[in-house]
Each structure stands twice: as C-alpha cells, then as structure tokens.
Scaffold this active site. Sequence first.
Site, PDB file in Angstrom:
ATOM      1  CB  THR A 384      -0.862  -0.066   1.277  1.00 31.56           C
ATOM      2  OG1 THR A 384      -1.659  -1.247   1.219  1.00 31.56           O
ATOM      3  CG2 THR A 384      -1.735   1.143   1.474  1.00 31.56           C
ATOM      4  CB  THR A 402      -3.547  -0.374  -1.247  1.00 35.22           C
ATOM      5  OG1 THR A 402      -2.714  -1.526  -1.393  1.00 35.22           O
ATOM      6  CG2 THR A 402      -4.953  -0.816  -0.896  1.00 35.22           C
ATOM      7  CB  SER A 455      -9.081  -1.360   4.471  1.00 31.50           C
ATOM      8  OG  SER A 455      -7.787  -0.797   4.310  1.00 31.50           O
ATOM      9  CB  SER A 456      -4.981  -2.670   8.027  1.00 29.00           C
ATOM     10  OG  SER A 456      -5.383  -3.954   8.441  1.00 29.00           O
TER      11      SER A 456
END
Length: 579
Positions: A384, A402, A455-456
């Site tokens: 990302t 990303t 998502s992180s």
Amino acid sequence: MTFVKRIFVFFVLLPLSFAAEAQTPLITYNTQFHPTLARNGIVVSQETYASEAGLEILKAGGNAVDAAVATGFALAVTHPQAGNLGGGGFMMIYLKAEDKVIALDYREMAPKAASRDMYLDANGAVDNKLSRFSLKSSGVPGTVMGLVEAQKQYGVLTLPEVMAPAIRLAEQGFAVPWELAESLSRYGKRLLADSASKGYFFKPDGSAYVAGDIFRQVDLAETLKTIAQKGSDGFYKGAVADKIVTTMETGGGLITHEDLENYEVRFREPVSGTFRNVKVVTMPPPSSGGVHVIQMLNVLEGWDLRSMGHNSAAYIHRMVETMKYAYADRSKYLGDPDFFKVPVAELTSKKYAAAIRAKINPDTATPSADIGPDPDLLYESHDTTHFSVADRFGNMVANTYTLNFTYGNSKSVAGAGFLLNNEMDDFSAKAGVPNAFGLLGGEANAIEAGKRPLSSMTPTFVFKDGKPYIATGSPGGSQIITTVLNVIMNAVEFDMNIQAATNMPRFHHQWFPDQIFMEAGFSLDTRRLLAKMGHHLSTEPFDSNAHIIGAAQSIMVTPEGLLAGAADPRRPGSFAAAY
C-alpha cells in the site's frame, strides 16, 4: 530484500541497536533525526517524482487537496507497486476555514456477481490462487472517483491542471529509480505471466528496465488525459470502461459495465478520541485501523508509559498486550458499515478500554489463544502507499490507497495502461481462515455483492490545543495500524519530532500468530526481558520487506508554525518536497 536495501536499513537503524534497557525515557538522541521544514507547503510520499508533482501544484496556487490528488495520480505512474488507478483507498481532509475533518471512503466494492463462497474449492478449502492472482480477485476500483471527487469538491484548481504532472510523467517518461527497477525485477515472474503487464512494465524484448532508463507509458497517459477531460466518467464509462470489461470477459473476471457505473464513494463520519492532551481523528469503517488506534490509545492512557522508558521491555509489553485485544476484536466486529452494524462507540469507549487494561498482567504475557473478541460487547502488500500534504492555508490531507499486493494481482487492463487490484482477498473467504496478511475474520467481513472489504489503512490526524498537529499514515497490510500507533506514541508520549518518531525501531503484534515482530534496533537485554515475560519474538521476514514494519509518511506542525515533514527511510525513494 536486496543487499543494497539491507545495508540501507542496517545503517539507518544501527545507532539505535545498542540502547540498553532503561527505566527513564531515552529521548536524548532525538536531535539525530531532522525533519524537512517548510513555511508554505509540504508533500511527503513514498516516491520522489510524486512528491515533486504535489509540490508543483502547491506552488501553482493549489491547496492541499489539489496537491494530494496530483500526488495520487503521479504515484499511479511512478510507483506502480501501489500507486494506482485500479485500486482504492481512504482520504482524510482537514479544511482550516471550516475547522472540519472529512473522511472520504473510495474503497473498492465487490462486483454484483460476487458471492460468499466464491473462493472455496470442491472440498470447501480456500483457493488462494483464485482469491489473489486471478481476475476474480479484483474489486470495482474506487481510486479515480475518489481523487476526482475530492478535487472537485475541495480543490481550487481545475482537474486538468492538477493532473498535468502525472500526464507529463507518463507521456514523456521519467528516469527509472533503482528501487522501481529492483521491484520490477523481483516481481517479474508474476508480471511477465500477463501479456498486458509484460508489455507495460518490460522492454519490447522482454528485458527488465534498469536504473536510469527512461520509462514511458503511452496507454496510461491516454487514460489519464481522458480522466482529466471527462472526470470520473472518463474511467467508469466510455472507452476505458470498455477496456476494463473486455479484460474481465477475456480472463474470467467479474466486473461489468453495470458494476463500474454503479460505483460510488462514501463520505463518512470520522472516528475520534483523546489521548493525554491531544485529539486523534481518523478513518472510520470499513477501515479497522481508526477504531483500533483509538481503542489502543484509550487502553494505554491508563499507564505512566513515559516513566517506563521508550521501547523498554515494560513499555513494549503493555503495547503488545493491548494490540492483541484490539486485533482480536477486529476479527469479529469490523466490516463495511453499509452491511454490518459496527459497534464503533463501544469499541472506542474509555469504559471498554479500562476493562481491557484490567485484564492485562503487567509482568506476564497472555497467550493469544486465551484472548478472543469480547463476547459481551454490544453489536452492532504490504505495498500500500501513503502520502501526507499540508498547505500555506492550514489545510491538511492524509491519504492511503492500494492495490493490496505489490502490483495487485499483476494483471493489467489491455490498452489502458494500469494494473488491477486483488482486494477481494481482504474479505473473509471463509470464517477463521487467515488472509494473506495472517488476519482472521468472520461474518462482519464476509463476501457480499456491493460490499467493501475491511481494510487496515489508517490515514490519521492529531490535533493539539485545537489545532492541526500531525498528519500520518502508512502502508504495511496488517502492520499499518500498529505503525500509526507507534508514530503517535513516539511523538505524543515521548515528545519526539516527527522524523525521530518515524525513525525509531517498531514492533507489531496482531493477536495471531502469537509473535512480536520486531525491527532491528532493540537491545538484546530488552528482547531477553520480553521472552522472560512469556512473549514469542520474531525478526523473521514478515513479508518481502524483511524486518521492516510500515513506511509512515508524516507531517507535524511545529510550535513555531513550521511544517515538518518526515519521509520514512525504511523504503528508499520516500521524499519530503517542501517550500
């Protein structure tokens, strides 16, 4: 990791590796790390050409949003590992005139034909090749609409003006940096397997680009020109959309014209909390990062961490135990809020944090197997890339986007010049089965048509005395959340300048596997004390960037009102462009 990169990391982090275990804060060495300073504007990204593109727009009279959009489109040209047109992400915008934070969600969406068990084989096992390296792994891209919509609503220049640097870089070409040449070589086997990618990222004879070669992308330039002229319609309708759909139909993908035309961005309510004397405002679901950064800061606030010493065993122990509980909750309670009631208020409450803190033994590690999502809580590529921008008007942008894996699924849209994402792997293909980053998930993040995968990515602002203080974020898959936490803690709890807060060695725990991943730079004494507490330590490669955790690109506003930019040295090419 190449020999050159290993040497690079060694020399960046070596001065820290001899710090002995201490009971007082070790912040006397902060002056070794100097951020880039600016008065008028600054752009910090993972790639030099892209940072300079953003700065060009600031100098031309654009604001932080204009510069961020220019940087995002430029990264699609110069940093194809993660910069993209075919992916998605999150943008946090602070508007000084309105004293307002905006959270823009342009995450990919599952195609209409997606279904819950689409990646299971005849035996009910997850087919990772299908979920990661086929055209069925691609969600409907959101990047183009996200960037265009942000610029349309909050920029001050025209879209063609803002996109001009990216178009120039694609059309006229740029000298290939060594890090791009090395990356294309490392991932060459995957890219060469797709005829379109081979044509775009390798020379006509199939040989690799080397550092210094001029890299031109004619098809990508035409796509960018179309977007500049027609906005989002230049991507989601017309010739570019036709090429996306043709690629899908030819290769067994799912995205249709209907999926492209139905894509939309979401403006969401940011998540906010307090830690000591600062306010943290960050990305809400479908980001899991924002919720869990606030959750962990709430837990950590109950201890006198400064007295334990920065990166001491006592400090790391409390941080790691807190991380375990947050990632356990992530596995059950986080997903797309349009499909699942995420208990944001409960997870980010001070009361819940106190309950977690009470469970943490200050002297002994709790095995991850003994930790799980709180059953009583109310329901309801590593590549990302992140960039941060600040302008002379007081506006700031923190953006993370990303393709998921490095180069996504490595498949390109023929005739359009860009790679496709493999974000569908961020869904839970099967409850309890980890994704590519080792993260577990369940019902909240199950595959559904039109849903956005969890998502992180964690673009984040920190405010001090009611004023913007820090803009930060990072790539790193599951490590993004803890990278952002490390940077905030270093700056706020230990009074480090933003470059020192960025450079300090990092550690990460994500509940499962039950290991602390640690960068080089921690003393043997500290590691031994952690092991004695019952922690399992690892410095084995977590991904292809061995021993590296994240790559934060951050900005801090100094007491004097200067803009201090910190480009993370962990990934060569990171650059703070300022004036």
